[in-house]
Design a protein around this motif. Structure first.
Motif, short mmCIF file in Angstrom:
data_model
loop_
_atom_site.label_atom_id
_atom_site.label_comp_id
_atom_site.label_asym_id
_atom_site.label_seq_id
_atom_site.Cartn_x
_atom_site.Cartn_y
_atom_site.Cartn_z
N LEU A 173 0.82 -1.21 0.00
CA LEU A 173 0.00 0.00 0.00
C LEU A 173 0.85 1.26 0.00
O LEU A 173 1.94 1.28 0.56
CB LEU A 173 -0.92 0.02 1.23
N SER A 174 0.32 2.31 -0.63
CA SER A 174 1.05 3.58 -0.62
C SER A 174 0.35 4.61 0.26
O SER A 174 0.71 5.79 0.24
CB SER A 174 1.20 4.11 -2.04
N ASN A 175 -0.65 4.17 1.03
CA ASN A 175 -1.36 5.08 1.95
C ASN A 175 -0.40 5.62 3.00
O ASN A 175 0.66 5.05 3.25
CB ASN A 175 -2.48 4.34 2.69
N ASP A 176 -0.82 6.72 3.64
CA ASP A 176 -0.06 7.26 4.77
C ASP A 176 -0.34 6.42 6.02
O ASP A 176 -1.50 6.18 6.37
CB ASP A 176 -0.46 8.71 5.06
N PHE A 177 0.74 5.97 6.66
CA PHE A 177 0.62 5.22 7.91
C PHE A 177 1.03 6.11 9.08
O PHE A 177 1.91 6.96 8.94
CB PHE A 177 1.54 3.99 7.91
N VAL A 178 0.40 5.87 10.22
CA VAL A 178 0.86 6.45 11.48
C VAL A 178 1.10 5.30 12.45
O VAL A 178 0.19 4.51 12.72
CB VAL A 178 -0.19 7.42 12.09
N LEU A 179 2.33 5.18 12.89
CA LEU A 179 2.71 4.10 13.81
C LEU A 179 2.71 4.67 15.23
O LEU A 179 3.33 5.70 15.48
CB LEU A 179 4.09 3.57 13.42
N ILE A 180 2.01 4.00 16.14
CA ILE A 180 2.06 4.38 17.56
C ILE A 180 2.40 3.11 18.34
O ILE A 180 1.65 2.14 18.32
CB ILE A 180 0.71 4.96 18.04
N ASP A 181 3.56 3.13 19.00
CA ASP A 181 4.05 1.87 19.57
C ASP A 181 5.13 2.11 20.62
O ASP A 181 5.82 3.13 20.59
CB ASP A 181 4.60 0.98 18.45
N HIS A 182 5.32 1.11 21.47
CA HIS A 182 6.34 1.22 22.52
C HIS A 182 7.35 0.07 22.46
O HIS A 182 8.06 -0.16 23.44
CB HIS A 182 5.68 1.31 23.91
N HIS A 183 7.40 -0.65 21.34
CA HIS A 183 8.43 -1.69 21.17
C HIS A 183 9.70 -1.08 20.56
O HIS A 183 9.66 -0.03 19.93
CB HIS A 183 7.93 -2.82 20.27
N GLN A 184 10.82 -1.79 20.75
CA GLN A 184 12.10 -1.28 20.27
C GLN A 184 12.21 -1.37 18.75
O GLN A 184 11.62 -2.24 18.13
CB GLN A 184 13.24 -2.10 20.88
N MET A 185 13.01 -0.48 18.19
CA MET A 185 13.43 -0.52 16.80
C MET A 185 12.29 -0.64 15.79
O MET A 185 12.15 -1.65 15.10
CB MET A 185 14.41 -1.68 16.57
N PRO A 186 11.47 0.39 15.68
CA PRO A 186 10.37 0.34 14.71
C PRO A 186 10.88 0.39 13.27
O PRO A 186 11.85 1.09 12.98
CB PRO A 186 9.55 1.61 15.03
N ASP A 187 10.24 -0.36 12.39
CA ASP A 187 10.51 -0.27 10.96
C ASP A 187 10.05 1.11 10.46
O ASP A 187 9.18 1.73 11.05
CB ASP A 187 9.73 -1.35 10.19
N GLN A 188 10.65 1.53 9.35
CA GLN A 188 10.33 2.87 8.84
C GLN A 188 9.31 2.78 7.71
O GLN A 188 9.63 3.02 6.56
CB GLN A 188 11.62 3.55 8.35
N TYR A 189 8.09 2.39 8.02
CA TYR A 189 7.06 2.32 6.98
C TYR A 189 6.04 3.46 7.10
O TYR A 189 5.19 3.63 6.24
CB TYR A 189 6.33 0.97 7.02
N ALA A 190 6.12 4.21 8.20
CA ALA A 190 5.05 5.17 8.48
C ALA A 190 5.47 6.59 8.13
O ALA A 190 6.65 6.95 8.22
CB ALA A 190 4.66 5.10 9.95
#
Ligand SMILES: [Mn+2]
Length: 337
Positions: free
Chosen positions: A113-130
């Motif tokens: 998907l090419s939609n805009d993502f918003v990531l909200i999270d407290h785990h380590q090392m998030p991927d850069q998809y958002a």
């Protein structure tokens, strides 16, 4: 938290009615489903068209959450879910750090998907998809982080009893009822606000924790009888074979929390449970620790997993017995004290 541009982008986006998807991780827990539904309630109040799309079904102990019955299950109805996701103006992903945490099928779909993502999270090392990544490992739960996120957007005024109940649930479950390390004064201040908004805390605790079936307690009994203590490593572990699960008519969620009993033994700071899963051909493992022993690193290094410093999961592709033998060998090799 977010920078000024990010706040401006979201404030502007949410000014007019939009189509919005919210996704928790696969096998959603109280924090994942709680944060997703809390955001759902707030965005609905702002007249957006919102769906929570869970990768798969959620366990009974959180099925009472307000509007849980409106959650779409991707695995059950993939096509309408895919259509809704594709047409979404923004997709929120809550309580996970990589798209594959929604499972292989849904994860692959989301990555196209090419939609805009918003990531909200407290785990380590998030991927850069958002487009916007709100990631902070100092928070004990995504729900607490979501509360701060809503505050930053000045949307906390729209938190009502239902959304407050969802947020409270995630904070309670991810903090082990307010006892884990990351439970701060701020956590309690957020919770105080939630209770002022009408959260019925005795009801929530009862719904979350007084849900045992007889079979589940018998299964717990089996796990406790098989508990093995390695005093030289301050470690306790147990295991459940596929046979054990059959014996007590295992239902999803029945093994939840069993790993913690090992930690309750005096002098033990590391606990593990090994659960055979013949269907998937793997052994699923949960690790818990107290204090400095980093089970996230341990799970990443030796058991194809990860998580947090005091709580992590992993898996093994060998037999239950071989997995346990390897576990004991690793403990000896690293000379864990
Ligand atoms: Mn969480």
């Amino acid at each position: 938290m977010m920078n000024t541009n990010e706040v401006a982008f979201l404030t502007n986006l949410l000014q007019t009615p939009k189509q919005i998807s919210i996704i928790p991780h696969r096998n959603p827990d109280g924090d994942a489903l709680g944060s997703s539904l809390a955001l759902y309630h707030v965005l609905k109040k702002l007249n957006h068209t919102v769906k929570v799309i869970s990768p798969n079904d959620f366990p009974d102990f959180i099925a009472w959450l307000p509007s849980a019955n409106e959650v779409e299950i991707f695995e059950r109805t993939p096509l309408p879910c895919e259509t809704f996701l594709k047409e979404s103006d923004v997709i929120f992903t809550l309580d996970f750090n990589a798209l594959h945490r929604t499972g292989d099928v849904m994860g692959s779909f989301l990555s196209t998907l090419s939609n805009d993502f918003v990531l909200i999270d407290h785990h380590q090392m998030p991927d850069q998809y958002a487009k916007i990544t709100v990631s902070d490992t100092s928070f004990g739960s995504t729900c607490e982080l979501l509360y701060r996120f809503l505050q930053q957007l000045q949307l906390d005024q729209f938190i009502d009893k239902d959304s407050a109940t969802c947020i409270y649930t995630g904070i309670v479950t991810d903090s082990g009822s307010f006892k884990f390390l990351k439970t701060t004064g701020d956590t309690h201040r957020v919770v105080a606000n939630l209770i002022d908004l009408g959260v019925d805390n005795p009801y929530v605790h009862s719904k979350l924790f007084n849900t045992n079936s007889y079979n589940r307690l018998q299964l717990l009994g089996r796990a406790l009888q098989k508990l093995k203590v390695l005093p030289q490593h301050q470690t306790a572990y147990t295991s459940l074979s596929q046979r054990d699960l059959y014996d007590f008519n295992y239902q999803k969620g029945d093994t939840e929390g069993i790993v913690n009993y090992g930690l309750s033994i005096k002098g033990i700071n590391f606990a593990a449970i090994f659960i055979e899963n013949r269907d998937e051909g793997i052994v699923k493992i949960s690790f818990r620790s107290e204090g400095n022993f980093d089970v996230n690193e341990f799970a990443r290094t030796y058991f194809n997993g990860g998580g947090h410093i005091n709580a992590a999961g992993g898996k093994s592709f060998t037999s239950l017995n071989d997995t346990i033998a390897y576990f004991e060998k690793v403990l000896n090799d690293i000379n864990k004290q």
